[in-house]
Write an enzyme that holds these catalytic residues in place. Structure first.
Site, short mmCIF file in Angstrom:
data_model
loop_
_atom_site.label_atom_id
_atom_site.label_comp_id
_atom_site.label_asym_id
_atom_site.label_seq_id
_atom_site.Cartn_x
_atom_site.Cartn_y
_atom_site.Cartn_z
N TYR A 63 -10.00 -10.56 10.41
CA TYR A 63 -10.87 -11.14 9.02
C TYR A 63 -11.08 -12.60 9.31
CZ TYR A 63 -9.39 -6.65 7.33
OH TYR A 63 -9.17 -5.49 7.18
N HIS A 91 -0.71 0.01 5.96
CA HIS A 91 -1.09 0.70 6.94
C HIS A 91 0.01 1.77 7.31
CE1 HIS A 91 -3.80 -2.79 8.72
NE2 HIS A 91 -4.16 -2.48 7.48
N GLU A 95 -14.09 3.72 12.22
CA GLU A 95 -14.21 4.51 13.24
C GLU A 95 -13.95 6.21 12.77
OE1 GLU A 95 -12.83 1.98 16.93
OE2 GLU A 95 -12.12 3.98 16.83
N GLN A 139 0.72 -1.13 0.03
CA GLN A 139 0.01 0.02 -0.04
C GLN A 139 0.86 1.19 -0.03
OE1 GLN A 139 -2.40 -0.44 3.51
NE2 GLN A 139 -3.40 -2.29 2.73
N TYR A 185 -7.01 5.58 21.83
CA TYR A 185 -8.16 5.26 21.07
C TYR A 185 -8.51 3.94 20.72
CZ TYR A 185 -8.60 10.29 20.35
OH TYR A 185 -8.78 11.46 20.69
#
Length: 369
Positions: A263, A150, A242, A86, A252
């Site tokens: 998953y 990520h 979120e 990514q 958080y």
């Protein structure tokens, strides 16, 4: 490599006419027109508006494009990026003082030996828009992550003039609770990359002083509300995307608490609540894969003032969340395929990037005959 096509753009970032690809969508505020402005983009990730007209658009493969006066020009001077998984060239942020400073901030996956981290760079855009000059690295996350996912990477300029950067957990869940690295955090920096003295973990043994908040999974959207408060939207796993209002020093919860499952179907952590950990303002289950975030001024649609607009990569719509109740409207059409980024334009139009179509779009109220 194909050259992007700019369909219609003038200095005020307003379309001169609706191109053939215009689409009319029905919304709670009435019909809107969605016009394609730039096409032929290759995995676009972020964009920003230049004062006086023009745009900068990032492509994940490493290209920064300057769009102005009906043409698109690749910009030289972009830092080296790691494009595995990514990763790549990700967000772009044009600060409020650009007219004087000409600074452009970029986030990207920075090579770190056999791995990669999230990096932040700044350079000065040349007057002809063809190069970033004096590009330098302001920040990079602690080395050690080898996964290609990520990276987070949204950049926001706060009302305090500080730079806020989101960083994902890099696929290493537990690291989001470890203040010894920046995985799963929002970091806060001075414009020159130094650490503000009032950051919450300055002077705490074993903590990275850049950290502003932690316990995030992968925030790919960030924006200021109309009062200047910072919000982020972040990917969950299978469920549990979120929306969070970011407070200094706050935790958080990822991966100790979460609204969703792995998953594999297994439970995540200890449940949905734990003392000392923040609750989201809103969450999705199932996941809609959020990316990009804008909080609207109400310039063209007064009834949407203060509402959040967030792209969905999974279901291909533009989410409008009411700013007080967080009830959702899904704005969907051919243009919204895998919406990656969304911004408010200089005149109040809503602009968004579609990865699915490789294009940039502009949404305005339908013209009345």
């Amino acid at each position: 490599m194909t050259r992007p096509t700019v369909l219609s753009l003038i200095a005020a970032a307003v379309l001169t006419s609706a191109p053939a690809s215009a689409e009319t969508l029905q919304t709670s505020a009435g019909p809107v027109e969605v016009d394609q402005v730039v096409s032929g983009l290759n995995e676009p990730w972020g964009f920003g508006f230049l004062p006086g007209g023009g745009l900068l658009i990032t492509e994940r493969g490493g290209r920064l494009l300057h769009v102005a006066d009906g043409t698109s020009t690749p910009v030289r001077g972009v830092p080296e990026v790691e494009t595995g998984g990514q990763g790549g060239l990700l967000d772009v942020m044009i600060p409020r003082d650009f007219a004087g400073s000409r600074e452009v901030f970029l986030s990207f996956s920075i090579p770190q030996g056999r791995g990669a981290g999230t990096g932040l760079a700044v350079g000065r855009l040349s007057t002809d828009g063809t190069a970033l000059e004096g590009t330098r690295i302001l920040f990079q996350s602690e080395p050690g992550s080898r996964g290609g996912r990520h990276f987070g990477s949204r950049i926001v300029e706060g009302v305090d003039g500080k730079i806020y950067l989101t960083i994902g957990d890099r696929g290493d869940d537990d690291s989001a609770q470890d203040l010894g690295n920046e995985n799963g955090t929002v970091v806060r920096l001075n414009r020159d990359g130094t650490v503000p003295a009032d950051n919450p973990f300055v002077g705490q043994a074993g903590a990275q002083s850049e950290i502003w908040s932690y316990g995030h999974r992968n925030a790919q959207g960030a924006a200021l509300d109309l009062d200047g408060n910072l919000w982020v939207v972040e990917h969950g796993a299978r469920g549990g995307d979120e929306v969070n209002r970011v407070e200094p020093g706050a935790n958080y919860g990822w991966p100790v608490i979460a609204y969703g499952r792995q998953y594999s179907g297994l439970r995540i952590g200890e449940g949905t609540e734990k003392p000392g950990m923040e609750q989201p303002a809103h969450y999705w289950d199932p996941s809609m894969a959020p990316s990009g975030m804008m909080i609207y001024s109400g310039a063209l649609w007064p009834e949407w003032r203060g509402d959040m607009f967030i792209g969905s990569l999974k279901f291909g719509y533009l989410s409008r969340l009411d700013g007080s109740s967080f009830t959702e409207e899904e704005i969907e059409g051919d243009a919204t395929a895998r919406t990656r980024d969304v911004r408010e334009g200089p005149n109040g139009a809503i602009w968004f990037l579609s990865v699915g179509n490789g294009a940039l779009y502009r949404m305005t109220p339908e013209a009345r005959g």
